[in-house]
Design a protein around this motif. Structure first.
Motif, PDB file in Angstrom:
ATOM      1  N   GLY A  19       0.814  -1.211   0.000  1.00 43.61           N
ATOM      2  CA  GLY A  19       0.000   0.000   0.000  1.00 43.61           C
ATOM      3  C   GLY A  19       0.847   1.260   0.000  1.00 43.61           C
ATOM      4  O   GLY A  19       0.504   2.258  -0.643  1.00 43.61           O
ATOM      5  N   THR A  20       1.978   1.222   0.721  1.00 41.77           N
ATOM      6  CA  THR A  20       2.859   2.392   0.724  1.00 41.77           C
ATOM      7  C   THR A  20       3.484   2.605  -0.651  1.00 41.77           C
ATOM      8  O   THR A  20       3.629   3.744  -1.102  1.00 41.77           O
ATOM      9  CB  THR A  20       3.971   2.233   1.777  1.00 41.77           C
ATOM     10  OG1 THR A  20       4.867   1.184   1.395  1.00 41.77           O
ATOM     11  CG2 THR A  20       3.389   1.920   3.139  1.00 41.77           C
ATOM     12  N   ALA A  21       3.864   1.502  -1.319  1.00 43.00           N
ATOM     13  CA  ALA A  21       4.444   1.613  -2.663  1.00 43.00           C
ATOM     14  C   ALA A  21       3.410   2.135  -3.651  1.00 43.00           C
ATOM     15  O   ALA A  21       3.717   2.962  -4.520  1.00 43.00           O
ATOM     16  CB  ALA A  21       4.973   0.246  -3.118  1.00 43.00           C
ATOM     17  N   PHE A  22       2.176   1.655  -3.524  1.00 43.60           N
ATOM     18  CA  PHE A  22       1.108   2.093  -4.424  1.00 43.60           C
ATOM     19  C   PHE A  22       0.836   3.583  -4.256  1.00 43.60           C
ATOM     20  O   PHE A  22       0.751   4.329  -5.243  1.00 43.60           O
ATOM     21  CB  PHE A  22      -0.160   1.287  -4.142  1.00 43.60           C
ATOM     22  CG  PHE A  22      -1.259   1.512  -5.135  1.00 43.60           C
ATOM     23  CD1 PHE A  22      -1.379   0.704  -6.255  1.00 43.60           C
ATOM     24  CD2 PHE A  22      -2.183   2.535  -4.958  1.00 43.60           C
ATOM     25  CE1 PHE A  22      -2.385   0.913  -7.180  1.00 43.60           C
ATOM     26  CE2 PHE A  22      -3.197   2.753  -5.875  1.00 43.60           C
ATOM     27  CZ  PHE A  22      -3.302   1.936  -6.988  1.00 43.60           C
ATOM     28  N   ALA A  23       0.704   4.020  -3.010  1.00 45.30           N
ATOM     29  CA  ALA A  23       0.414   5.431  -2.748  1.00 45.30           C
ATOM     30  C   ALA A  23       1.546   6.325  -3.241  1.00 45.30           C
ATOM     31  O   ALA A  23       1.312   7.387  -3.839  1.00 45.30           O
ATOM     32  CB  ALA A  23       0.185   5.639  -1.252  1.00 45.30           C
ATOM     33  N   SER A 115      11.460   9.648  -0.195  1.00 44.33           N
ATOM     34  CA  SER A 115      12.633   8.920   0.283  1.00 44.33           C
ATOM     35  C   SER A 115      12.296   8.073   1.505  1.00 44.33           C
ATOM     36  O   SER A 115      12.736   6.924   1.625  1.00 44.33           O
ATOM     37  CB  SER A 115      13.761   9.898   0.638  1.00 44.33           C
ATOM     38  OG  SER A 115      14.322  10.458  -0.528  1.00 44.33           O
ATOM     39  N   LEU A 116      11.524   8.633   2.429  1.00 45.31           N
ATOM     40  CA  LEU A 116      11.113   7.865   3.604  1.00 45.31           C
ATOM     41  C   LEU A 116      10.394   6.589   3.191  1.00 45.31           C
ATOM     42  O   LEU A 116      10.613   5.512   3.763  1.00 45.31           O
ATOM     43  CB  LEU A 116      10.194   8.713   4.481  1.00 45.31           C
ATOM     44  CG  LEU A 116      10.858   9.682   5.458  1.00 45.31           C
ATOM     45  CD1 LEU A 116       9.807  10.644   6.021  1.00 45.31           C
ATOM     46  CD2 LEU A 116      11.540   8.931   6.592  1.00 45.31           C
ATOM     47  N   LEU A 117       9.549   6.679   2.173  1.00 45.97           N
ATOM     48  CA  LEU A 117       8.753   5.529   1.774  1.00 45.97           C
ATOM     49  C   LEU A 117       9.558   4.500   0.988  1.00 45.97           C
ATOM     50  O   LEU A 117       9.467   3.305   1.251  1.00 45.97           O
ATOM     51  CB  LEU A 117       7.532   5.987   0.960  1.00 45.97           C
ATOM     52  CG  LEU A 117       6.474   6.759   1.755  1.00 45.97           C
ATOM     53  CD1 LEU A 117       5.348   7.234   0.848  1.00 45.97           C
ATOM     54  CD2 LEU A 117       5.914   5.897   2.880  1.00 45.97           C
ATOM     55  N   TRP A 118      10.358   4.962  -0.004  1.00 43.67           N
ATOM     56  CA  TRP A 118      11.020   3.943  -0.833  1.00 43.67           C
ATOM     57  C   TRP A 118      12.192   3.286  -0.129  1.00 43.67           C
ATOM     58  O   TRP A 118      12.424   2.080  -0.259  1.00 43.67           O
ATOM     59  CB  TRP A 118      11.377   4.460  -2.216  1.00 43.67           C
ATOM     60  CG  TRP A 118      12.449   5.488  -2.413  1.00 43.67           C
ATOM     61  CD1 TRP A 118      12.255   6.795  -2.741  1.00 43.67           C
ATOM     62  CD2 TRP A 118      13.869   5.308  -2.368  1.00 43.67           C
ATOM     63  NE1 TRP A 118      13.460   7.443  -2.871  1.00 43.67           N
ATOM     64  CE2 TRP A 118      14.463   6.559  -2.670  1.00 43.67           C
ATOM     65  CE3 TRP A 118      14.698   4.227  -2.115  1.00 43.67           C
ATOM     66  CZ2 TRP A 118      15.841   6.749  -2.703  1.00 43.67           C
ATOM     67  CZ3 TRP A 118      16.080   4.412  -2.157  1.00 43.67           C
ATOM     68  CH2 TRP A 118      16.632   5.663  -2.443  1.00 43.67           C
TER      69      TRP A 118
END
Length: 440
Positions: A19-23, A115-118
Motif C-alpha cells: 500500500g505504501t508503494a502504491f500510494a 525517500s522515507l517511503l522507498w
C-alpha cells in the motif's frame, strides 16, 4: 510467477507495505503531470521548471544515507507512517500553491516523503520476507509500484483533465490515508533493523567498490544518463501541456505508453542478456537508443506539417501527441534493453565484495547527482536557445556518457581474489521505482 505473486499478496504485512508503494508511485506520476499544468498557469521559464526537479532530487540526496542508517538502527514502521503523513501534507500543499516559491517548497517536502517511503519500504520487505522467498517478495513489491505508476499516469491524467486540483489531490490523499491505516494495523512494530548503531558502517565497502574499474564506469554512466533522462521525465509533460496545448489526459497516455512498452519488453531482454552475455554492450545500445527518443521529442512541435491527426474510437490524436507517444515508446524500449543489464552489472560487482546493497547505493547516489543538475542546466539552455537545443544537450550527455562508459569498462581490472569478510554492508540500496517512477 503470477501464482507466486498472488500468494505473497495474501500476506497482510506485505499488503500493508505494498500500500505504501502504491500510494507513493501514484502520487509521483500524477504530480509529474500536474507540474505541466502549473507551469502553464504560472507562465514559468524553463529554468524555473528545471528547479521543480532539482529541489525534489536535492532533498532526496541529502537524506538518503543518514536515513538509511536511521532505518537500520530504529523503528522502521514509524518512518513509513511519517512518510505517508508527509505525502498527505504534500497534497494539501499542492492544492494551496499559488506561486513558484510555493511549488518549490512543496517539492522539497515531496522528496523527503518519497525517500522515507522507498528506502524504508524496500528495506522492510527484504528483512521480513521468509527464508527463500526474498526475491519473490521484492519482485512483487516492485511490480505493485510499477503498476501504480502506470495507473497514476492514466487515472491521474484523466482526473486532472476532468476535475480540479482539489478533487484530484483529495483522491490521492484518500488512497494514502487507507495505506496509512493498513500499515498501522497490519505491520508489526519495529520490523527488522539493527540494535547496535556501531555495527552500521558502509564506508570501507564503498571505497573498495570504487576501486573497481567497472564500478567507476557504471557510476559515470549513471550520472550522464540521469542528467539527460530526468530532463525527459520533467520536460516532456511540461512541453506537451504548455507549448503544444495537449490535454493532461493525453499526456497521461503518452507517459503510460512508454512505461507499458518498457514493461512488455524488459523481461524478454533481461533473459536475452543472460543468454548472450556482454551486458555492457546492452547498456551502451540502450543508452544510445534512449538518446534517439530524446532527440525525437521536440519534433512534436513541427509534426503538424508532416503528420495528419489520427482518430481512434472517437478520440482524435493531434500530430504532436503521435510524435511524443512514439518518442517515449522508443525510450521505453531503450530502458528495457539497458536496465536489466545495468542492474545485473552492479549486482555482480557487489557480489565480489559481499556488498550488493552498497553497490546499489552507489548506483542510486550517481543517479541523484545527475537528477539534481540535469533539469536545471537544460532549463537554462532552453531559455537561452530553443527546445531543440535543450533536448539535444540532454541527448548528447547520454551519448557521451555511453561512450565514456564503454571506454572505461574496457580497461582490464582483474577480479579480486579475497573478500574482506569484516566489511559490513548495510548501506541503503537504490530506489526500485527510481527509473520507473522513478526511476531509471
Amino acid at each position: 510467477m503470477a501464482g507466486g505473486s498472488l500468494g505473497v499478496l495474501r500476506d497482510r504485512e506485505f499488503l500493508a507495505l505494498s500500500g505504501t508503494a502504491f500510494a507513493r508511485a501514484q502520487a509521483y506520476s500524477t504530480i509529474a503531470i500536474a507540474l505541466g499544468l502549473y507551469a502553464d498557469m504560472l507562465g514559468t521559464t524553463s529554468t524555473i521548471e528545471g528547479l521543480f526537479a532539482t529541489c525534489f532530487a536535492l532533498a532526496q540526496f541529502v537524506i538518503v544515507l543518514p536515513l538509511g542508517r536511521k532505518i537500520d538502527t530504529g523503528n522502521a514502521k514509524r518512518y513509513l507512517l511519517a512518510g505517508l503523513l508527509l505525502n498527505v501534507a504534500v497534497f494539501v500543499g499542492f492544492w494551496m500553491v499559488d506561486s513558484v516559491t510555493d511549488i518549490l517548497l512543496v517539492r522539497v517536502v515531496q522528496g523527503l516523503g518519497a525517500s522515507l517511503l522507498w528506502i524504508t519500504g524496500s528495506t522492510v520487505v527484504g528483512e521480513i520476507s521468509p527464508d527463500g522467498e526474498r526475491g519473490q517478495w521484492l519482485g512483487t513489491y516492485n511490480q505493485v509500484g510499477a503498476f501504480s505508476s502506470f495507473a497514476g499516469d492514466l487515472v491521474g491524467g484523466y482526473m486532472l483533465a476532468t476535475y480540479d486540483f482539489g478533487v484530484t489531490y483529495a483522491v490521492l490523499a484518500g488512497v494514502t490515508v487507507v495505506a496509512t491505516v493498513l500499515l498501522y494495523a497490519w505491520l508489526r512494530d519495529n520490523p527488522g533493523g539493527k540494535s547496535d548503531p556501531e555495527a552500521v558502517s558502509g564506508r570501507e565497502t564503498l571505497e573498495r567498490l570504487l576501486g573497481r574499474t567497472p564500478i567507476r564506469a557504471l557510476v559515470v554512466f549513471r550520472f550522464g544518463l540521469s542528467f539527460g533522462k530526468m530532463c525527459v521525465i520533467l520536460f516532456l509533460p511540461i512541453y506537451a501541456i504548455k507549448t503544444l496545448g495537449i490535454s493532461s489526459l493525453y499526456v497521461g497516455g503518452i507517459l503510460a505508453g512508454g512505461k507499458l512498452t518498457k514493461a512488455l519488453t524488459q523481461g524478454y531482454v533481461g533473459g536475452l542478456t543472460d543468454r548472450v552475455g556482454s551486458k555492457h554492450l546492452f547498456v551502451f545500445v540502450g543508452a544510445v537508443l534512449y538518446a534517439v527518443g530524446t532527440l525525437a521529442i521536440p519534433l512534436a512541435g513541427v509534426a503538424d506539417q508532416y503528420i495528419s491527426a489520427v482518430t481512434v474510437a472517437g478520440y482524435t490524436f493531434v500530430p504532436g501527441f503521435v510524435v511524443l507517444f512514439g518518442a517515449y515508446g522508443i525510450c521505453g524500449v531503450a530502458d528495457s534493453i539497458r536496465l536489466p543489464a545495468s542492474m545485473a552489472l552492479f549486482v555482480e560487482e557487489g557480489e565480489q565484495f559481499d556488498a550488493v546493497a552498497a553497490s546499489m547505493s552507489l548506483r542510486s547516489i550517481a543517479w541523484k547527482v545527475g537528477q539534481i543538475t540535469g533539469p536545471l542546466i537544460v532549463g537554462v539552455v532552453w531559455d537561452a536557445t530553443d527546445v531543440f537545443t535543450a533536448f539535444a544537450v540532454a541527448a548528447a550527455t547520454i551519448v557521451v556518457s555511453a561512450f565514456v562508459f564503454i571506454g572505461i569498462y574496457a580497461v582490464d581490472d582483474p577480479v579480486p581474489d579475497v573478500v574482506d569478510e569484516d566489511l559490513t554492508d548495510l548501506t541503503p540500496g537504490g530506489d526500485p521505482s527510481e527509473e520507473a517512477a522513478d526511476d531509471d
